[in-house]
Design a protein around this motif. Structure first.
Motif, mmCIF file in Angstrom:
data_model
loop_
_atom_site.group_PDB
_atom_site.id
_atom_site.type_symbol
_atom_site.label_atom_id
_atom_site.label_comp_id
_atom_site.label_asym_id
_atom_site.label_seq_id
_atom_site.Cartn_x
_atom_site.Cartn_y
_atom_site.Cartn_z
ATOM 1 N N TYR A 7 50.622 54.509 35.495
ATOM 2 C CA TYR A 7 51.853 54.327 34.735
ATOM 3 C C TYR A 7 51.784 55.169 33.470
ATOM 4 N N VAL A 8 52.795 56.006 33.260
ATOM 5 C CA VAL A 8 52.790 56.971 32.160
ATOM 6 C C VAL A 8 53.431 56.372 30.904
ATOM 7 N N VAL A 90 47.361 50.866 34.290
ATOM 8 C CA VAL A 90 48.369 50.749 33.239
ATOM 9 C C VAL A 90 47.648 50.722 31.886
ATOM 10 N N PRO A 91 48.156 51.410 30.871
ATOM 11 C CA PRO A 91 47.541 51.310 29.545
ATOM 12 C C PRO A 91 47.571 49.872 29.031
ATOM 13 N N SER A 92 46.508 49.465 28.361
ATOM 14 C CA SER A 92 46.370 48.067 27.942
ATOM 15 C C SER A 92 47.022 47.822 26.583
ATOM 16 N N SER A 93 48.306 48.138 26.490
ATOM 17 C CA SER A 93 49.100 47.817 25.314
ATOM 18 C C SER A 93 49.766 46.464 25.533
ATOM 19 N N THR A 94 50.455 45.970 24.516
ATOM 20 C CA THR A 94 51.163 44.702 24.679
ATOM 21 C C THR A 94 52.186 44.797 25.801
ATOM 22 N N GLU A 95 52.989 45.863 25.782
ATOM 23 C CA GLU A 95 53.974 46.042 26.844
ATOM 24 C C GLU A 95 53.301 46.313 28.188
ATOM 25 N N GLY A 96 52.252 47.141 28.168
ATOM 26 C CA GLY A 96 51.571 47.482 29.414
ATOM 27 C C GLY A 96 51.025 46.261 30.127
#
Length: 320
Positions: A7-8, A90-96
């Motif tokens: 996921y970009v 998926v990047p481990s951000s809050t949204e991710g």
């Protein structure tokens, strides 16, 4: 070789560093297929191809900007159906993490969050995690379905590996839930010129020992000399000395930079949980018995008001 969906995370076509790190990890377990959504999605292709994406699936629609995460989940679900990947990264951000959790539920798969490493295994990808407030390191794999894995920023070095990067349009049908929560306004965050805290290669943090909001100028000066982000302990944030958005710890942000410098931070478990996976840790504290010294690679027992300005000047001298 099996394909791996990535996921970009991008801003109007400018790909953010955590996505490039994911492409490096994806190549360990298969052929990366990037999924770019929203405004500028097609413009990401060159950067993604340069870092190993064999294919770039793109889709743009106003729903990605006008509504919250569900349209992105719909798109990823469509990508999983089209590709049948070995894993979804998926990047481990809050949204991710919200996108990943919703996707895993939709496709009936297990999920692993906040991985710090990834490798191929006989029965699927194996992720390394730092868990229970960084007290343990685990190696985990998903036992059911297509693994959905979120990865912390700075978990892998960005590596170029030119690939085809063939751009293909992704066919997406939005669900009824996609327009359930609308974004009514946006306010750009005021830029400090420093790196994003969770993505920075170097983080300089201050704690209770900084002893005041005005004194954080010392921490900021050191950070700026290194091109680093500024962090703060919960004690400093609760005292109103620095914004909550910069808090590092269990109830703040988790960081994993190449270098973490803790100044005037005792090293309570709450703080350690947010920075213990840093590659190199340096602490400055006048209390030789502070728990932070049990964790560090290098420790300086001294008053930060003496040590930090000298360190800043030495860095400036060497860079100059």
């Amino acid at each position: 070789m099996a394909e791996v969906l990535v996921y970009v995370d991008h801003v109007d076509g400018a790909v953010r560093k955590p996505t490039l790190e994911l492409l490096t990890l994806a190549r360990r377990i298969g052929e990366p297929v990037a999924v770019a959504l929203g405004n500028g999605a097609a413009d990401t292709a060159a950067a993604l191809a340069e870092h190993g994406a064999v294919k770039v699936l793109t889709h743009d629609a106003p729903e990605y900007a006008d509504y919250l995460v569900v349209p992105k989940v719909d798109a990823l679900q469509a990508a999983v159906a089209a590709v049948s990947p070995a894993a979804v990264l998926v990047p481990s951000s809050t949204e991710g993490k919200e996108v990943a959790a919703r996707l895993a539920l939709r496709i009936g798969s297990g999920i692993i969050t906040d991985a710090v490493d990834l490798e191929a295994g006989d029965e699927g990808p194996v992720a390394t995690q730092s868990v229970f407030a960084a007290s343990f390191t685990t190696r985990t794999r998903v036992a059911k379905g297509t693994p959905v894995i979120t990865v912390k920023p700075n978990s892998a070095a960005v590596e170029t590996a030119p690939a085809a990067g063939t751009v293909e349009a992704l066919d997406v049908t939005f669900s009824a839930q996609a327009t359930g929560t609308k974004v009514t306004s946006r306010t750009p965050r005021e830029s400090t010129g420093r790196p994003e805290l969770t993505e920075a290669a170097i983080v300089v943090s201050g704690g209770r020992g900084v002893n005041g909001a005005d004194n954080f100028a010392i921490i900021e000066a050191l950070a700026d000399s290194l091109g680093a982000a500024v962090g703060a302990s919960r004690a400093a944030v609760d005292a109103g000395w620095y914004p909550h958005t910069n808090q590092v710890g269990q109830t703040g942000k988790a960081v994993s930079p190449q270098l973490y410098i803790a100044n005037g931070i005792s090293g309570a478990i709450q703080h350690r949980a947010g920075m213990q996976t840093s590659k190199t840790i340096v602490a400055v504290n006048k209390d030789a018995e502070a728990p932070i010294f049990d964790l560090v690679d290098y420790g300086v027992v001294g008053d930060l008001f003496d040590v930090v300005p000298q360190l800043t000047e030495e860095i400036k001298t060497r860079k100059g």
